[in-house]
Design an enzyme around this catalytic site. Structure first.
Site, short mmCIF file in Angstrom:
data_model
loop_
_atom_site.label_atom_id
_atom_site.label_comp_id
_atom_site.label_asym_id
_atom_site.label_seq_id
_atom_site.Cartn_x
_atom_site.Cartn_y
_atom_site.Cartn_z
N ASN A 57 0.56 -0.94 0.30
CA ASN A 57 0.04 0.44 0.36
C ASN A 57 0.54 1.23 0.31
O ASN A 57 1.71 1.18 1.13
CB ASN A 57 -0.65 -0.20 1.48
CG ASN A 57 -2.27 0.67 1.29
OD1 ASN A 57 -1.27 2.13 1.07
ND2 ASN A 57 -2.82 0.46 1.33
N HIS A 69 0.84 6.30 1.74
CA HIS A 69 1.40 7.11 2.72
C HIS A 69 2.88 7.91 1.91
O HIS A 69 4.06 9.12 2.18
CB HIS A 69 2.13 6.49 4.28
CG HIS A 69 1.12 6.43 5.28
ND1 HIS A 69 0.55 7.26 5.04
CD2 HIS A 69 0.65 5.02 4.81
CE1 HIS A 69 -0.52 7.01 5.57
NE2 HIS A 69 -0.46 5.81 6.08
N HIS A 71 -5.72 3.41 -1.98
CA HIS A 71 -6.57 3.56 -0.92
C HIS A 71 -7.10 5.71 -2.18
O HIS A 71 -6.68 6.38 -1.11
CB HIS A 71 -6.89 3.92 0.51
CG HIS A 71 -8.53 4.34 0.79
ND1 HIS A 71 -8.63 3.84 3.05
CD2 HIS A 71 -9.62 4.44 0.26
CE1 HIS A 71 -9.61 4.73 2.43
NE2 HIS A 71 -10.35 4.31 1.86
N ARG A 80 -9.45 7.99 -1.40
CA ARG A 80 -10.73 8.45 -0.42
C ARG A 80 -11.55 9.93 -0.58
O ARG A 80 -11.10 10.65 -1.99
CB ARG A 80 -9.88 9.04 1.38
CG ARG A 80 -8.43 7.24 2.26
CD ARG A 80 -8.43 8.13 3.14
NE ARG A 80 -9.42 8.38 4.30
CZ ARG A 80 -9.73 7.83 5.48
NH1 ARG A 80 -8.87 6.82 5.55
NH2 ARG A 80 -10.82 7.87 5.98
N ARG A 119 -6.98 13.41 0.66
CA ARG A 119 -5.95 13.45 1.64
C ARG A 119 -4.80 12.56 1.23
O ARG A 119 -3.85 13.55 1.58
CB ARG A 119 -6.09 12.88 3.30
CG ARG A 119 -6.24 11.57 3.23
CD ARG A 119 -6.61 11.34 4.85
NE ARG A 119 -7.21 11.80 5.03
CZ ARG A 119 -8.10 10.95 6.32
NH1 ARG A 119 -7.62 10.42 7.17
NH2 ARG A 119 -9.92 11.32 6.95
N GLU A 169 -9.09 0.60 -2.86
CA GLU A 169 -9.22 0.34 -1.71
C GLU A 169 -10.60 1.27 -2.53
O GLU A 169 -9.95 3.00 -1.98
CB GLU A 169 -8.38 0.78 -0.60
CG GLU A 169 -7.75 -0.24 0.15
CD GLU A 169 -7.12 -0.44 1.27
OE1 GLU A 169 -6.87 0.76 1.85
OE2 GLU A 169 -6.41 -1.28 0.92
N THR A 211 -8.74 3.87 8.68
CA THR A 211 -9.43 3.01 8.52
C THR A 211 -9.84 2.34 9.88
O THR A 211 -8.65 1.24 10.97
CB THR A 211 -9.37 2.09 7.43
OG1 THR A 211 -8.94 2.63 6.01
CG2 THR A 211 -10.78 1.09 7.33
N GLU A 253 -11.32 -9.33 2.93
CA GLU A 253 -10.07 -8.65 3.44
C GLU A 253 -10.07 -8.53 5.14
O GLU A 253 -10.65 -7.89 5.48
CB GLU A 253 -9.55 -7.84 3.39
CG GLU A 253 -8.12 -7.31 4.00
CD GLU A 253 -7.18 -5.93 3.51
OE1 GLU A 253 -7.30 -5.68 1.47
OE2 GLU A 253 -6.95 -4.91 3.88
N HIS A 282 -4.04 -4.32 7.84
CA HIS A 282 -4.16 -3.13 9.00
C HIS A 282 -3.28 -3.45 9.93
O HIS A 282 -3.06 -4.65 10.65
CB HIS A 282 -5.59 -3.33 9.17
CG HIS A 282 -5.97 -1.20 9.42
ND1 HIS A 282 -5.04 -1.01 10.76
CD2 HIS A 282 -6.90 -1.00 8.46
CE1 HIS A 282 -5.80 0.67 10.53
NE2 HIS A 282 -5.46 0.54 9.24
N1 PXP Z 1 -6.42 -2.95 4.40
C1 PXP Z 1 -7.22 -1.55 4.87
C2 PXP Z 1 -8.37 -1.99 3.72
C3 PXP Z 1 -6.17 -0.56 4.31
O1 PXP Z 1 -7.70 -0.34 4.65
C4 PXP Z 1 -5.46 -0.53 4.99
C5 PXP Z 1 -5.09 0.85 5.69
O2 PXP Z 1 -5.36 1.79 4.49
C6 PXP Z 1 -4.21 -1.29 5.12
C7 PXP Z 1 -4.75 -2.63 4.63
C8 PXP Z 1 -2.71 -1.26 5.15
O3 PXP Z 1 -2.97 -0.96 6.52
P1 PXP Z 1 -1.02 -0.84 7.30
O4 PXP Z 1 -1.07 1.27 6.60
O5 PXP Z 1 -1.33 -0.60 8.71
O6 PXP Z 1 -0.62 -1.06 6.60
#
Ligand code: PXP
Length: 240
Positions: free
Chosen positions: A7, A10, A43, A45, A49, A70, A101, A151, A191
């Site tokens: 992901n 960031h 993601h 959003r 953001r 996402e 999330t 998930e 997550h």
């Molecule tokens: N899975 C989902 C559905 C999420 O919303 C997120 C955060 O955007 C992640 C995985 C990844 O989480 P993390 O950034 O804590 O690894």
């Protein structure tokens, strides 16, 4: 074989902190793939953001593995997904005030509407994954929709205040995966996973993909994207 979806939200968070053009999420995706990422996750959003619409468009053209989008189950997002055709969509709950999330979707209370969203997306050949807690009632509801995946939300496991609670949360994830697979669903998780807590989740039988962002990007800031992704793959195999 268990796969890693990286992901890269960031990377965009850092860019948006200055509303500028760097760092470029497309570059991060290329480096992650070169280091062994099996998929790229973003993601989009509602408040934009971090990831922007142009990022998803460019990633759709450049990602060579698979692109997991996402998004909240809203009309706006469904229209974007149907146009851009990610390889799969993960439907997540979204609140403007949240930092990230905060929990899984409540499918039980919203089944007629959410079931319709799955039909729209899968009707456009986009497989759908529900981001839900490892809760028997939610998994049962997910199995009533036509979604291909769930998930499992690993946040409670990741944030467990002590070892005993972590064991209980891990057992709930193991049980949830078993129930979902028996009901014909395919299972991903994510997550809050880190280099230190990923391995027990990676060992859950039938687990297909882990979606991991914050921990990899945090390490990448210090050691570089390719090394950070390579080391997460090693952590998933218990070899870090
Ligand atoms: N899975 C989902 C559905 C999420 O919303 C997120 C955060 O955007 C992640 C995985 C990844 O989480 P993390 O950034 O804590 O690894």
């Amino acid at each position: 074989m268990l796969t890693l979806g990286v992901n890269i939200d960031h990377i965009a968070t850092i860019r948006q902190a200055r509303r500028t053009v760097e760092p470029e999420p497309v570059a991060a995706a290329v480096l992650a793939e070169l280091a062994g990422a099996d998929g790229i996750t973003v993601h989009l959003r509602e408040d934009r953001r971090h990831i922007q619409d142009r990022d998803v468009r460019l990633l759709r053209e450049t990602v060579r593995t698979h692109l997991n989008l996402e998004m909240a189950p809203t009309e706006e997002m469904v229209a974007i997904a149907c146009q851009l055709k990610p390889d799969y969509v993960t439907l997540v709950p979204e609140k403007r005030e949240e930092v990230t999330t905060e929990g899984g979707l409540d499918l039980v209370g919203n089944l007629p509407r959410l079931g319709g969203v799955v039909e729209q997306l899968q009707g456009a050949d986009i497989p759908v994954s529900w981001f839900i807690d490892a809760d028997a009632v939610q998994i049962e509801a997910a199995a009533k929709t036509k979604a291909m995946f769930i998930e499992l939300h690993t946040g409670k496991y990741a944030d467990a205040p002590d070892g005993k609670t972590r064991e209980l949360e891990l057992a709930a994830l193991q049980e949830g995966a078993k129930q979902a697979i028996a009901a014909g669903l395919r299972v991903n998780a994510g997550h809050g996973l880190t280099y230190w807590n990923v391995y027990p989740v990676a060992c859950i039988p039938g687990m297909e993909e882990l979606n991991i962002g914050h921990s990899i990007i945090s390490r990448a800031v210090l050691v570089g994207m390719e090394r950070a992704v390579r080391e997460m793959k090693l952590a998933m195999w218990g070899k870090l």
